[in-house]
Write an enzyme that holds these catalytic residues in place. Sequence first.
Site, PDB file in Angstrom:
ATOM      1  N   LYS A  10     -12.665 -38.721 -30.269  1.00 11.44           N
ATOM      2  CA  LYS A  10     -12.319 -39.115 -28.970  1.00 11.44           C
ATOM      3  C   LYS A  10     -13.845 -39.322 -28.364  1.00 11.44           C
ATOM      4  O   LYS A  10     -14.823 -38.770 -28.930  1.00 11.44           O
ATOM      5  CB  LYS A  10     -11.419 -38.238 -28.120  1.00 11.44           C
ATOM      6  CG  LYS A  10     -10.087 -38.167 -28.992  1.00 11.44           C
ATOM      7  CD  LYS A  10      -9.143 -37.140 -28.246  1.00 11.44           C
ATOM      8  CE  LYS A  10      -7.868 -37.334 -28.758  1.00 11.44           C
ATOM      9  NZ  LYS A  10      -6.964 -36.512 -28.190  1.00 11.44           N
ATOM     10  N   TYR A  51      -0.441 -44.665 -28.030  1.00 18.79           N
ATOM     11  CA  TYR A  51       0.310 -43.642 -27.191  1.00 18.79           C
ATOM     12  C   TYR A  51       1.605 -44.088 -26.749  1.00 18.79           C
ATOM     13  O   TYR A  51       2.102 -43.469 -25.656  1.00 18.79           O
ATOM     14  CB  TYR A  51      -0.507 -43.350 -25.889  1.00 18.79           C
ATOM     15  CG  TYR A  51      -1.854 -42.472 -26.591  1.00 18.79           C
ATOM     16  CD1 TYR A  51      -1.783 -41.358 -27.595  1.00 18.79           C
ATOM     17  CD2 TYR A  51      -2.978 -42.957 -26.018  1.00 18.79           C
ATOM     18  CE1 TYR A  51      -2.864 -40.661 -27.561  1.00 18.79           C
ATOM     19  CE2 TYR A  51      -4.323 -42.099 -26.636  1.00 18.79           C
ATOM     20  CZ  TYR A  51      -4.064 -41.197 -27.540  1.00 18.79           C
ATOM     21  OH  TYR A  51      -5.321 -40.294 -27.783  1.00 18.79           O
ATOM     22  N   ASN A 114      -9.823 -33.103 -26.041  1.00 21.09           N
ATOM     23  CA  ASN A 114      -9.782 -32.202 -27.166  1.00 21.09           C
ATOM     24  C   ASN A 114     -10.290 -32.955 -28.350  1.00 21.09           C
ATOM     25  O   ASN A 114      -9.965 -32.524 -29.488  1.00 21.09           O
ATOM     26  CB  ASN A 114      -8.207 -31.742 -27.326  1.00 21.09           C
ATOM     27  CG  ASN A 114      -7.260 -32.928 -27.667  1.00 21.09           C
ATOM     28  OD1 ASN A 114      -7.693 -34.117 -27.692  1.00 21.09           O
ATOM     29  ND2 ASN A 114      -6.055 -32.465 -27.873  1.00 21.09           N
ATOM     30  N   HIS A 117      -8.197 -36.603 -32.600  1.00 19.96           N
ATOM     31  CA  HIS A 117      -6.750 -37.138 -32.858  1.00 19.96           C
ATOM     32  C   HIS A 117      -6.369 -37.220 -34.203  1.00 19.96           C
ATOM     33  O   HIS A 117      -7.407 -37.997 -34.937  1.00 19.96           O
ATOM     34  CB  HIS A 117      -6.447 -38.467 -32.155  1.00 19.96           C
ATOM     35  CG  HIS A 117      -4.863 -38.948 -32.736  1.00 19.96           C
ATOM     36  ND1 HIS A 117      -3.738 -38.365 -32.300  1.00 19.96           N
ATOM     37  CD2 HIS A 117      -4.734 -39.610 -33.849  1.00 19.96           C
ATOM     38  CE1 HIS A 117      -2.897 -39.246 -32.743  1.00 19.96           C
ATOM     39  NE2 HIS A 117      -3.574 -39.846 -33.960  1.00 19.96           N
ATOM     40  N   GLU A 128      -0.110 -45.787 -37.194  1.00 23.08           N
ATOM     41  CA  GLU A 128      -1.417 -45.746 -36.416  1.00 23.08           C
ATOM     42  C   GLU A 128      -2.440 -46.511 -37.275  1.00 23.08           C
ATOM     43  O   GLU A 128      -3.343 -47.106 -36.886  1.00 23.08           O
ATOM     44  CB  GLU A 128      -1.827 -44.301 -36.303  1.00 23.08           C
ATOM     45  CG  GLU A 128      -0.772 -43.616 -35.310  1.00 23.08           C
ATOM     46  CD  GLU A 128      -1.010 -42.316 -35.096  1.00 23.08           C
ATOM     47  OE1 GLU A 128      -1.894 -41.512 -35.702  1.00 23.08           O
ATOM     48  OE2 GLU A 128      -0.207 -41.508 -34.364  1.00 23.08           O
TER      49      GLU A 128
END
Length: 137
Positions: A10, A51, A114, A117, A128
Amino acid sequence: MSQRTLVLLKPDAVRRGLVGEIIGRIEKKAGWTIAAMELRTLDRALLEQHYAEHVGRDFYEPLVAFMASGPVVSLVVEGERVIEGVRALAGPTDPIAAPSGSIRGDFGTITRENLIHASDSEESAEREIKIFFPGIS
Ligand code: CMP
């Protein structure tokens, strides 16, 4: 059971210079290989697809804004039980609850930021990978 999974490093991981550290942990797992890798800033259309299951949640809009805030490294990683395995390396979603030794436990403090992913099932991985790497079969 060889599998493929989609991994995203990220914007916080890229900004903080943790790409090498995180990819290094993945590469060191015996037999796992990187099948595709790209650095790019994601647009809203792609993030809305990725998402889709979180639309309407209170964290959705700030999450999309954060994920579009800078470049992301996306990877397809291949190998034995890699879906479960990368999630184990990552640790739980909340970095404060994540154990030491996991990526989130070692480097994170904020649930949204965080660091990584990783697809949570074979169905998610297939969906994905198609979104991020439509050219690979
Ligand atoms: P990930 O599991 O990769 O995909 C969904 C993301 O939404 C998650 O990582 C976090 O970045 C974010 N997220 C999930 N739950 C929350 C929450 N309660 N507050 C803020 N962000 C969240």
